[in-house]
Design a protein around this motif. Structure first.
Motif, PDB file in Angstrom:
ATOM      1  N   TRP A  58       0.744  -1.272   0.007  1.00  0.00           N
ATOM      2  CA  TRP A  58      -0.057  -0.144  -0.150  1.00  0.00           C
ATOM      3  C   TRP A  58       0.885   1.164  -0.041  1.00  0.00           C
ATOM      4  O   TRP A  58       1.831   1.380   0.800  1.00  0.00           O
ATOM      5  CB  TRP A  58      -0.936  -0.023   1.190  1.00  0.00           C
ATOM      6  N   SER A  91      -3.755  -5.191  -3.188  1.00  0.00           N
ATOM      7  CA  SER A  91      -5.339  -4.864  -3.262  1.00  0.00           C
ATOM      8  C   SER A  91      -5.531  -3.868  -4.474  1.00  0.00           C
ATOM      9  O   SER A  91      -4.811  -3.228  -4.793  1.00  0.00           O
ATOM     10  CB  SER A  91      -5.700  -4.127  -1.935  1.00  0.00           C
ATOM     11  N   LYS A 119      -6.777  -8.932  -2.595  1.00  0.00           N
ATOM     12  CA  LYS A 119      -8.010  -8.836  -2.277  1.00  0.00           C
ATOM     13  C   LYS A 119      -9.276  -8.251  -3.128  1.00  0.00           C
ATOM     14  O   LYS A 119      -9.002  -7.765  -4.362  1.00  0.00           O
ATOM     15  CB  LYS A 119      -8.188  -7.782  -0.963  1.00  0.00           C
ATOM     16  N   TRP A 121     -12.414  -5.710  -3.464  1.00  0.00           N
ATOM     17  CA  TRP A 121     -12.887  -4.474  -2.790  1.00  0.00           C
ATOM     18  C   TRP A 121     -13.807  -3.839  -3.776  1.00  0.00           C
ATOM     19  O   TRP A 121     -13.383  -3.023  -4.466  1.00  0.00           O
ATOM     20  CB  TRP A 121     -11.398  -3.708  -2.539  1.00  0.00           C
ATOM     21  N   HIS A 150     -11.577  -7.211   1.203  1.00  0.00           N
ATOM     22  CA  HIS A 150     -10.739  -6.309   1.860  1.00  0.00           C
ATOM     23  C   HIS A 150     -11.638  -5.271   2.842  1.00  0.00           C
ATOM     24  O   HIS A 150     -12.868  -5.090   2.309  1.00  0.00           O
ATOM     25  CB  HIS A 150     -10.380  -5.138   0.701  1.00  0.00           C
ATOM     26  N   ASN A 151     -11.225  -5.204   3.995  1.00  0.00           N
ATOM     27  CA  ASN A 151     -12.009  -4.275   5.106  1.00  0.00           C
ATOM     28  C   ASN A 151     -13.395  -4.856   5.042  1.00  0.00           C
ATOM     29  O   ASN A 151     -14.405  -4.306   5.403  1.00  0.00           O
ATOM     30  CB  ASN A 151     -12.162  -3.116   4.607  1.00  0.00           C
ATOM     31  N   THR A 177     -10.096  -9.164   5.731  1.00  0.00           N
ATOM     32  CA  THR A 177      -9.111  -8.232   6.432  1.00  0.00           C
ATOM     33  C   THR A 177      -9.791  -7.100   7.080  1.00  0.00           C
ATOM     34  O   THR A 177     -11.099  -6.661   6.617  1.00  0.00           O
ATOM     35  CB  THR A 177      -8.066  -7.558   5.327  1.00  0.00           C
TER      36      THR A 177
END
Ligand code: NAP
Length: 312
Positions: A58, A91, A119, A121, A150-151, A177
């Motif tokens: 990231w 991601s 991921k 997302w 993701h998240n 995540t």
């Protein structure tokens, strides 16, 4: 009273580091770490062993089409594999990072240990498969080792896609995540009821909340754990580098603060892998050094946390 660390910006810390010559404070054993076996940890569901230090992408790998920067990140990637690295996390949220990983993978040697993790997302379930296929092409790989939600964004929809991908052999492992404590209640509920292989969240020497619930739950459910933001996006390590390592850091073979912070994380019995991100070959070298030498036991981990908090 000291300011909490989350009030710091990276700029203020780097600025104050510059005048300090912090490296001069390193003890003599700082010169050596590196040879010998590396720390690997088992993925609980299969027993497959992976190196306990991976890498994140990231910001650091979001370099667009700049040829100079692409080649610099390729050098970082090469050093990662040369030092025994495996898991790379990215991601579609990270701008051009996945394309940068693919650029690097196509140009380096010695990458047989790759454990690819990306991921899905998107708010829209039907867009998930196309997004993951685009990621696969950016990386230039046959399939992902690990695909994560993701998240936990729109997880109810994506988790079904991921289960099907795994059943069809299009991803070897699946996971979820979060970071920085976000939606831990929902995250925990998913860990309890879904057949996930991996969970990723934040943990470091000054942010230990996950020791209470998420880490024990992962151990109990046989879920592998990836730790993101081990350096608090750089703020924590910059702050620590203002101070000398404790004289007893040699007892756990830590030559620098990166190794001190990372060994604290990966020596937790429930942690499988930490994923620090860096733009720099010398920082990659420091980080991968955490795979070597003696690891702290529970008593030493407590001592490390007390020392680190005292420096803030
Ligand atoms: N929800 C999610 O799924 C989620 C959320 C957050 C993060 N992540 C993943 O976790 C990865 C790690 O988190 P992060 O990137 O936010 O933060 P991080 O790894 O805690 O910190 C990255 C920063 O640390 C610095 N750094 C790295 N090694 C260093 C060293 N040896 N000495 C000094 N500075 C060093 C880097 O600067 P230099 O470039 O100068 O080395 C970079 O700015 C991400 O890249 C991403 O892959 C996932």
């Amino acid at each position: 009273m000291r300011k909490p660390i989350h009030h710091l910006t990276r700029r203020t810390v780097v600025g104050s580091l510059a005048g300090l010559g912090a490296a001069a404070a390193l003890p003599a054993f700082a010169q050596g770490a590196g040879a010998g076996p590396i720390l690997k940890k088992a993925i609980p569901k299969t027993g497959e062993q992976i190196p306990a230090i991976g890498m994140g992408t990231w910001i650091t790998f979001n370099v667009g089409n700049d040829a100079g920067l692409l080649n610099k990140r390729t050098q970082v990637l090469q050093r990662f594999f040369d030092r025994g690295g495996g898991l790379i996390d990215s991601s579609p949220m990270y701008g051009s990072s996945e394309a940068t990983v693919g650029y690097g993978l196509a140009r380096i040697k010695n990458k047989g240990g790759l454990f690819s993790a990306s991921k899905v997302w998107t708010l829209f379930g039907p867009m998930g498969p196309g997004q993951m296929e685009a990621s696969r092409k950016y990386w230039g790989i046959q399939r992902f080792d690990l695909m994560q939600v993701h998240n936990i964004l729109n997880w109810t929809s994506h988790i079904e896609t991921l289960k099907a991908m795994k059943a069809e052999g299009r991803a070897r492992y699946i996971g979820i995540t979060t970071s920085q404590g976000w939606r831990h209640g929902d995250f925990e509920a998913i860990m309890r009821k879904e057949p996930i292989d991996f969970a990723a969240f934040t943990y470091n020497v000054i942010d230990r909340k996950v020791e209470e619930r998420l880490l024990p739950l992962a151990a109990d459910r046989g879920i592998a754990v990836i730790i993101n933001r081990p350096f608090q996006e750089g703020v924590l390590i910059d702050r620590m580098k203002l101070h000398p390592l404790p004289p007893w850091a040699g007892e756990i073979d830590c030559a620098n603060w990166a190794q001190f912070l990372l060994k604290f994380i990966v020596s937790h019995p429930a942690v499988t892998c930490a994923i620090p991100a860096t733009r720099r070959v010398d920082h990659m070298e420091e980080n991968m050094g955490a795979l070597h030498g003696r690891m702290p036991d529970a008593k030493m981990r407590g001592r490390m946390a007390r020392y680190a908090v005292h420096q803030l």
